[in-house]
Design a protein around this motif. Structure first.
Motif, mmCIF file in Angstrom:
data_model
loop_
_atom_site.group_PDB
_atom_site.id
_atom_site.type_symbol
_atom_site.label_atom_id
_atom_site.label_comp_id
_atom_site.label_asym_id
_atom_site.label_seq_id
_atom_site.Cartn_x
_atom_site.Cartn_y
_atom_site.Cartn_z
ATOM 1 N N THR A 1 0.842 -1.195 0.000
ATOM 2 C CA THR A 1 0.000 0.000 0.000
ATOM 3 C C THR A 1 0.873 1.238 0.000
ATOM 4 O O THR A 1 2.032 1.193 0.421
ATOM 5 C CB THR A 1 -0.946 0.013 1.225
ATOM 6 N N CYS B 1 -1.854 4.048 4.777
ATOM 7 C CA CYS B 1 -2.685 3.237 5.667
ATOM 8 C C CYS B 1 -3.139 4.112 6.823
ATOM 9 O O CYS B 1 -2.318 4.757 7.480
ATOM 10 C CB CYS B 1 -1.902 2.035 6.189
ATOM 11 N N VAL C 1 -1.481 -7.143 9.708
ATOM 12 C CA VAL C 1 -0.649 -6.029 9.252
ATOM 13 C C VAL C 1 0.750 -6.258 9.806
ATOM 14 O O VAL C 1 0.932 -6.368 11.024
ATOM 15 C CB VAL C 1 -1.190 -4.676 9.742
ATOM 16 N N LEU D 1 -1.105 -7.415 5.012
ATOM 17 C CA LEU D 1 -0.526 -6.160 4.529
ATOM 18 C C LEU D 1 0.922 -6.054 4.978
ATOM 19 O O LEU D 1 1.229 -6.219 6.165
ATOM 20 C CB LEU D 1 -1.319 -4.974 5.081
ATOM 21 N N LEU E 1 -6.777 1.497 3.481
ATOM 22 C CA LEU E 1 -5.590 1.370 2.632
ATOM 23 C C LEU E 1 -5.811 2.157 1.349
ATOM 24 O O LEU E 1 -6.824 1.978 0.671
ATOM 25 C CB LEU E 1 -5.316 -0.097 2.304
ATOM 26 N N LEU F 1 -9.446 -1.510 6.871
ATOM 27 C CA LEU F 1 -8.598 -2.333 7.728
ATOM 28 C C LEU F 1 -9.336 -3.565 8.236
ATOM 29 O O LEU F 1 -8.716 -4.597 8.516
ATOM 30 C CB LEU F 1 -8.070 -1.501 8.895
#
Length: 253
Positions: free
Chosen positions: A173, A176, A229, A205, A182, A223
């Motif tokens: 990305t 964020c 993440v 991610l 994103l 998200l």
């Protein structure tokens, strides 16, 4: 403070304030104005700042998107740690999507030699690296090739994704945010990323901490749609908690 650390601090300040000036930076960072000017020149060459009279502004403020080669030179140690941490999310066998990008590119380099996987990519450079692995079945998505990111986009890439069901999508990305999700500058690339997330049972991610201070034109996922993440230890713990509160597990590698 090493030059790379100082330049990352300059970039952080520029993105937070929208502009930095040479004299203030020199005083705050306890270096000469000549050193700051050299730092700004290096950051401009990397494509993340644009020099203006007396200082610099982040390229996002000008609507620019740094080219892939420029982005690949930034946060290299952090990206390598993120990629190694992401290996824990790989299935033992099955299928994965690996999004175009510099951090996901590090994951491609780290893939175990003995893992048998079907790997779907929309990046010719990543496909070339993966094709050299005899135990991988590589699917390259077609479409228009964006010069900035060397990623394929538009209908010829979107159509196959609509019919794919993969185990894990490893996503990159540009930005964020707990509130904006994103984001990426280009709507066509956002459409591909959105389709990748939709095609996967789980989405991971990969994003260094600088990505959490930016918001770009096109949102491609909330998200809550992301399972994990993976960032680096530069990600502020309070911000990491805000990200986790939105849904995903957060790992600071």
């Amino acid at each position: 403070m090493y030059a790379e650390e100082r330049q990352q601090e300059i970039l952080r300040r520029a993105r937070a304030a929208g502009r930095v000036d040479v004299v203030t930076l020199a005083a705050d960072l306890d270096v000469t104005t000549e050193t700051i000017r050299r730092d700004l020149t290096s950051l401009e060459r990397a494509g993340v700042l644009r020099r203006v009279h007396g200082g610099a502004i982040p390229v996002e403020r000008l609507g620019f998107e740094p080219a892939l080669a420029a982005r690949d030179e930034l946060m290299t140690a952090e990206k390598e740690r993120i990629a190694k941490a992401a290996l824990a999310e790989l299935p033992e066998d099955g299928s994965v999507i690996i999004d175009a990008g510099t951090t996901t590119g590090r994951l491609v380099q780290e893939l175990p030699a003995d893992r048998e996987l079907t790997v779907v990519v929309n990046s010719p450079p990543l496909a070339t690296v993966l094709a050299a692995r005899p135990n991988l079945h590589v699917i390259m998505l077609g479409g228009r090739l964006r010069g900035k990111t060397l990623a394929t986009v538009d209908d010829w890439a979107l159509r196959p994704l609509a019919h794919l069901n993969v185990d894990v999508a490893f996503m990159g990305t540009n930005g964020c945010s707990p509130t904006r999700g994103l984001t990426t500058p280009d709507p066509a690339e956002a459409a591909i990323k959105r389709a990748m997330v939709k095609a996967a049972q789980r989405s991971v991610l990969l994003a260094d901490h600088t990505k959490f201070s930016n918001t770009y034109l096109s949102t491609f996922a909330e998200l809550s749609e992301i399972d994990v993440v993976i960032s680096d230890t530069g990600l502020d713990v309070t911000l990491a908690a805000d990200v986790a509160a939105a849904g995903p597990e957060v790992i600071r590698a």
